[in-house]
Enzyme design. Structure first.
Site, PDB file in Angstrom:
ATOM      1  N   HIS B 252       0.865  -1.178   0.000  1.00  0.00           N
ATOM      2  CA  HIS B 252       0.000   0.000   0.000  1.00  0.00           C
ATOM      3  C   HIS B 252       0.902   1.227   0.000  1.00  0.00           C
ATOM      4  CE1 HIS B 252      -3.012   2.927   1.112  1.00  0.00           C
ATOM      5  NE2 HIS B 252      -3.937   2.020   0.889  1.00  0.00           N
ATOM      6  N   ARG B 272      -6.689  10.630  -0.681  1.00  0.00           N
ATOM      7  CA  ARG B 272      -6.323  11.172  -1.986  1.00  0.00           C
ATOM      8  C   ARG B 272      -7.554  11.395  -2.864  1.00  0.00           C
ATOM      9  NH1 ARG B 272      -2.904   6.794  -3.765  1.00  0.00           N
ATOM     10  NH2 ARG B 272      -3.275   5.811  -1.765  1.00  0.00           N
TER      11      ARG B 272
END
Lengths: 355, 638
Positions: B252, B272
């Site tokens: 990740h 994000r």
């Protein structure tokens, strides 16, 4: 950069045990669970402790740190002073298995007893429509990570093994509340269930559960109190309570604190209403409105009621048949004095003369 | 042996190993099919690693953008997996996930809503349209709780009918399976121990569903919990099944790197998706420099265009921060290696300067909460320090796509969720794991039930096998000359983290294999202090051999695959190689050693490959495959 700190950790099993002292390195930014892990990797490889996510999301590493129920992964070492000894013990309310691991099956049993979500009969999967504002109330309770800190802190069961049978605990009150507030749940008796089967009445709102909740769920304010308010019905009327205790049955003629017309004419459906009762549990909308605006000096004194006697003209009550050790309070054991002013219905003897 | 070993015996039709999303969904299906079902949970019921999934569950319901469909979802999944996915699994997944999500609502799940009262869907890396059903940022918890409560409701039904909650479905919590037992090539049962008491337990069952999750505990920096020791992978290997795609691990891109105690914990991609940007120590928004050619068309080239996308996604291209995870992880790695990293060795993820404090707290409540509580960092006021962390293994048990039945020479073994391989190809899209659990959990549970139905006679558990399993399990406790399991685990994590990590090289991989062989000797002699009762040292000692064999598979496959693709990056072979796309690397156990073979990838059906642009396919396919595609297109045109 590590410093040596003092830890006292309870080691033992169901046969007993004691606090053992450890001196262990602590680094900046660490939490209590890190220290437990360091001990496992060094001095105490068989130190038993539950953990999973180490991020405050799974609710596994519940323990009592300096006497406070907390998650080990969410308790930063920086909250202690450097010379402070940190004492770690298992959850007190549940039987110890070993070291910091307790048998929490009580909670799973209570979960199994709580009736599950009842899907609406006529809505197909994919056709569920709910508004965000409506799901948010239940969503707050679904944040629960089942760490059982609220269960261990609750004084109803913390030192009272005997209450465990009748009391499900805060975790399952908010489960009932969550289903009660679910926009599409087909069952309508969630709060009545909480009252009758889960022991909601035992809770006297000390809010300890809210205080320890790592998810900051307002267990008491948003879950327990609204349910308590809505199950308030005749059982909270002290005279009715006393009557039902004396007669040992649920249905007794209702004694009204206002007029017979207002009291007995109240349809049962309004007792499901959602407002907090200030009028002594009468659920009479008129009395309710008056009660909320302050003390009502003009309310009628209750009509005298004939004593509830048996065939022989006596109260069907002896010390042997009564379920308490001493004489009951004539006002009901759940009433304490002084009464709150809004519950008073005193009429001054001269009030009518002056007007 | 002087100690008498008591073994508790149980008979079930279907035993599900693992109590995360896939395991619970499989168990529900087996129970609904009328089978007596056991659920084995390594932790307490409801604590599974699934709770860590924050973003959501991908399903093309089209609630937010009605142009979404299963075809688009399929396309995104294949693209994300760099076309190495088992196409049939990706197809089933895209088609069935909406039903699986809707079904959860009938179990009581409460997803966030759109204005018209439907399930809300959010944007996520690699998904063309807003597609992730979510509950704030705690979707995994909602999923686990919902399935857990559905199982309770089935138990309540059984209680009404039979007077016992456990009549047809029982959860064995804090129980670990150490061995699958066979009768010839058929599954006959499973052997393990109760963690609490250390007592042994034997399940006699014709069908076993593996749903044990991943392998992340073999890595130093990982978001995975202690449970993720590759048990299911290793059990399958030892039972004669095969693993595929083991070289593909997902790192990740944004795990916490500070403070050290929470290193590895994930910062959801939603940060994000909701406007957060990545910056290096110079304050530069560096992702624009790392858009690979294959994605050039879909991603914004300027900060202005990227910023417009959050409010007007139809007329602007998406910001490069939302590139697939491997691209972002690699970009961060490059920035750090170039000396532009943060003090703690990551980069900065900044949402504080881009969204108001109130908005951040509303949209990312548990993210805010997590950082505040764990690190005393206020994400609404300062940027986070993030870096790559081992998160998910794409590889797993090679299964039949429709039934989840394991390949190799074993019958009665099924796998679903992270422990199965193929669905995600070389890289998994965020949000596809939660829907994967549901779709293939249901399938594996259902097919395990019908397999059990179809048997004439129940396979028998051999006494010898049980005795051997007991001996293996007790061995670490009876030795006092070996090393501590904790030391061995640290050494294993160091080998995997340093030599088989995010960026790989031939020399290092060969070195890793040598070290793993050494570790194998040491793990065989591990000793655990203490008794059998809730002894984490003993438990780890038993898990180690699983971690080791799975690590060997990963290292071997990583050395073999001479290209970079998705979750496998070779510094010495940086390009994606169309020839390698046609190959799955298959691991099997031959005695004690891991044997690697190459196997051609199943060929996509014509109507599925027709969903893609030729220009896009050209980046992935060989010339011969392209010629074939052209012939198909021509045929369709005529």
């Amino acid at each position: 950069m590590g410093t040596k700190r003092q830890f006292r950790i309870w080691r033992g099993d169901e046969n007993g045990g004691d606090l053992q002292d450890y001196t262990v390195e602590v680094n900046e930014g660490e939490v209590v669970l890190d220290i437990i892990h360091r001990l496992q990797a060094t001095d105490a490889p068989d130190l038993a402790c539950r953990w999973n996510c180490k991020a405050g999301k799974c609710g596994s590493c519940s323990m009592e740190i300096n006497g406070m129920p907390k998650l080990g992964c969410m308790t930063r070492m920086s909250t202690f002073t450097e010379d402070e000894t940190v004492t770690v013990t298992p959850l007190r309310t549940f039987p110890v298995i070993r070291d910091l691991v307790t048998d929490v099956s009580f909670n799973y049993e209570k979960a199994r007893e709580t009736p599950a979500f009842a899907p609406p009969a006529d809505v197909a999967p994919g056709d569920y429509r709910m508004q965000q504002v409506d799901v948010e109330r239940s969503q707050e309770f679904r944040k629960c990570i089942e760490c059982f800190l609220c269960q261990t802190v609750c004084h109803v069961v913390r030192d009272h093994e005997e209450n465990k049978q009748a009391f499900s605990g805060p975790r399952y009150f908010i489960r009932a509340a969550e289903l009660d507030m679910h926009p599409l749940d087909a069952r309508t008796d969630r709060k009545e269930y909480a009252q009758a089967e889960q022991g909601l009445g035992f809770c006297n709102i000390t809010k300890c559960c809210t205080e320890v909740c790592p998810e900051h769920i307002k267990i008491t304010d948003n879950g327990i109190i609204p349910m308590k308010e809505r199950v308030v019905d005749r059982r909270y009327d002290p005279l009715v309570w006393l009557g039902s205790k004396i007669f040992r049955r649920g249905e007794t003629p209702q004694t009204s604190v206002t007029t017979a017309r207002q009291g007995s004419a109240t349809p049962p459906s309004t007792s499901r209403g959602g407002t907090h009762s200030h009028a002594g549990g009468s659920h009479d909308p008129h009395a309710e409105a008056q009660a909320q605006s302050g003390v009502n000096w003009h309310r009628e004194v209750p009509h005298p009621t004939a004593p509830a006697v048996d065939d022989r003209g006596r109260l069907p009550l002896t010390e042997l048949t009564f379920d308490r050790a001493a004489a009951p309070s004539p006002f009901g054991d759940d009433v304490t004095f002084p009464l709150p002013p809004e519950h008073l219905n005193f009429a001054h003897p001269e009030q009518d003369d002056k007007h | 042996m002087t100690t008498t070993t008591r073994i508790e015996r149980h008979h079930y039709d279907v035993v599900v190993i693992g109590a995360g999303g896939a395991g619970l969904r499989a168990a529900i299906e087996a129970r609904l099919a009328g089978k007596k079902t056991a659920i084995i949970s390594k932790s307490l019921f409801g604590k599974a690693h699934t709770v860590m999934a924050e973003g959501g569950a991908a399903a093309a319901m089209g609630n937010v953008n009605s142009r979404d469909s299963w075809q688009v979802h399929f396309r995104d999944t294949m693209r994300g997996g760099k076309f190495l996915n088992n196409f049939r699994m990706a197809e089933l997944h895209a088609k069935e996930s909406p039903q699986r999500i809707w079904e959860l609502e009938t179990y009581g799940a409460l997803f966030d809503r759109t204005k018209d009262g439907k399930i809300s869907q959010r944007n996520f890396g690699g998904h063309e349209y807003p597609r992730l059903a979510h509950v704030g940022d705690r979707t995994g918890l909602e999923l686990i709780r919902t399935l857990q409560q559905k199982i309770v409701s089935l138990q309540q039904e059984d209680h009404r009918e039979f007077g016992s909650y456990d009549a047809r479905i029982k959860v064995f919590s804090e129980t670990t399976i150490t061995e699958l037992l066979l009768d010839g090539d058929r599954i006959a049962g499973a052997f393990g121990y109760y963690r609490e008491s250390g007592e042994f337990i034997l399940f006699e069952a014709p069908a076993v569903v593996l749903a044990t999750g991943g392998v992340g505990r073999s890595y130093k920096v990982t978001s995975n919990s202690w449970e993720y020791t590759g048990d299911g992978h290793a059990l399958a290997l030892r039972a004669g099944a095969t693993l595929i795609n083991m070289e593909f691990l997902q790192f990740h891109p944004t795990g916490m790197v500070w403070p050290p105690s929470v290193k590895g914990i994930l910062v959801t991609e939603s940060v994000r998706g909701d406007g957060g940007v990545l910056k290096n120590s110079d304050g530069k928004r560096f992702m624009f420099d790392y858009v690979p050619d294959v994605f050039r068309k879909q991603y914004a080239e300027t900060e202005e265009e990227a910023d417009r996308w959050y409010t007007d996604p139809d007329n602007n291209r998406r910001p490069p921060e939302l590139l697939p995870r491997d691209e972002v992880a690699r970009a961060i790695n490059s920035e750090v290696k170039a000396g532009r990293g943060s003090p703690a060795g990551g980069v900065f993820l900044d949402i504080a300067s881009r969204r108001s404090s109130d908005e951040i707290r509303r949209r990312l409540p548990s993210m805010y909460h997590q950082f505040k509580e764990l690190a005393d960092v206020d994400i609404t006021a300062e940027p986070m320090e993030v870096g790559p962390t081992c998160h998910y293994v794409m590889g797993g048990v090679e299964v039949d796509p429709d039934s989840g039945a394991a390949f190799g020479h074993v019958r009665g073994l099924f796998a679903a969720g992270e422990v199965s391989g193929g669905m995600h190809g070389s890289n998994r899209l965020g949000g596809n794991s939660l829907s994967d659990l549901l779709v293939f959990g249901k399938r594996a549970g259902g097919h395990a039930a019908s397999y059990a139905d179809g048997l004439d006679a129940r396979p028998k558990v051999g006494v010898d096998a049980v005795e051997a399993a007991v001996e293996t399990a007790l061995a670490p406790l009876q030795r006092d000359t070996g090393e501590s399991p904790y030391v061995l685990q640290q050494d294993l994590q160091a080998v995997m983290g340093d030599l088989v990590g995010i960026i790989r090289r031939e020399g290092e991989l060969a070195d890793a294999l040598g070290r793993l062989a050494e570790l194998r000797e040491r793990v065989a002699k591990v000793s655990a202090a203490g008794g059998r009762r809730y002894n984490p040292g003993w438990h780890l000692a038993l898990d180690l051999r699983n971690m080791l064999v799975v690590s060997e598979c990963t290292a071997k496959a990583a050395l073999e695959r001479q290209e970079s693709r998705g979750g496998h990056t070779r510094e010495d072979y940086p390009a994606m190689e169309p020839k390698w796309r046609q190959v799955n690397l298959v691991c099997a156990l031959d005695g004690d050693t891991v044997r690697l073979t190459r196997k051609p990838l199943p060929k996509m059906r014509a109507e599925l490959i027709g969903l893609f642009d030729r220009a896009e396919l050209a980046k992935y396919l060989t010339d011969e495959e392209l010629a074939e595609f052209d012939a198909l297109a021509e045929e369709a045109g005529n």
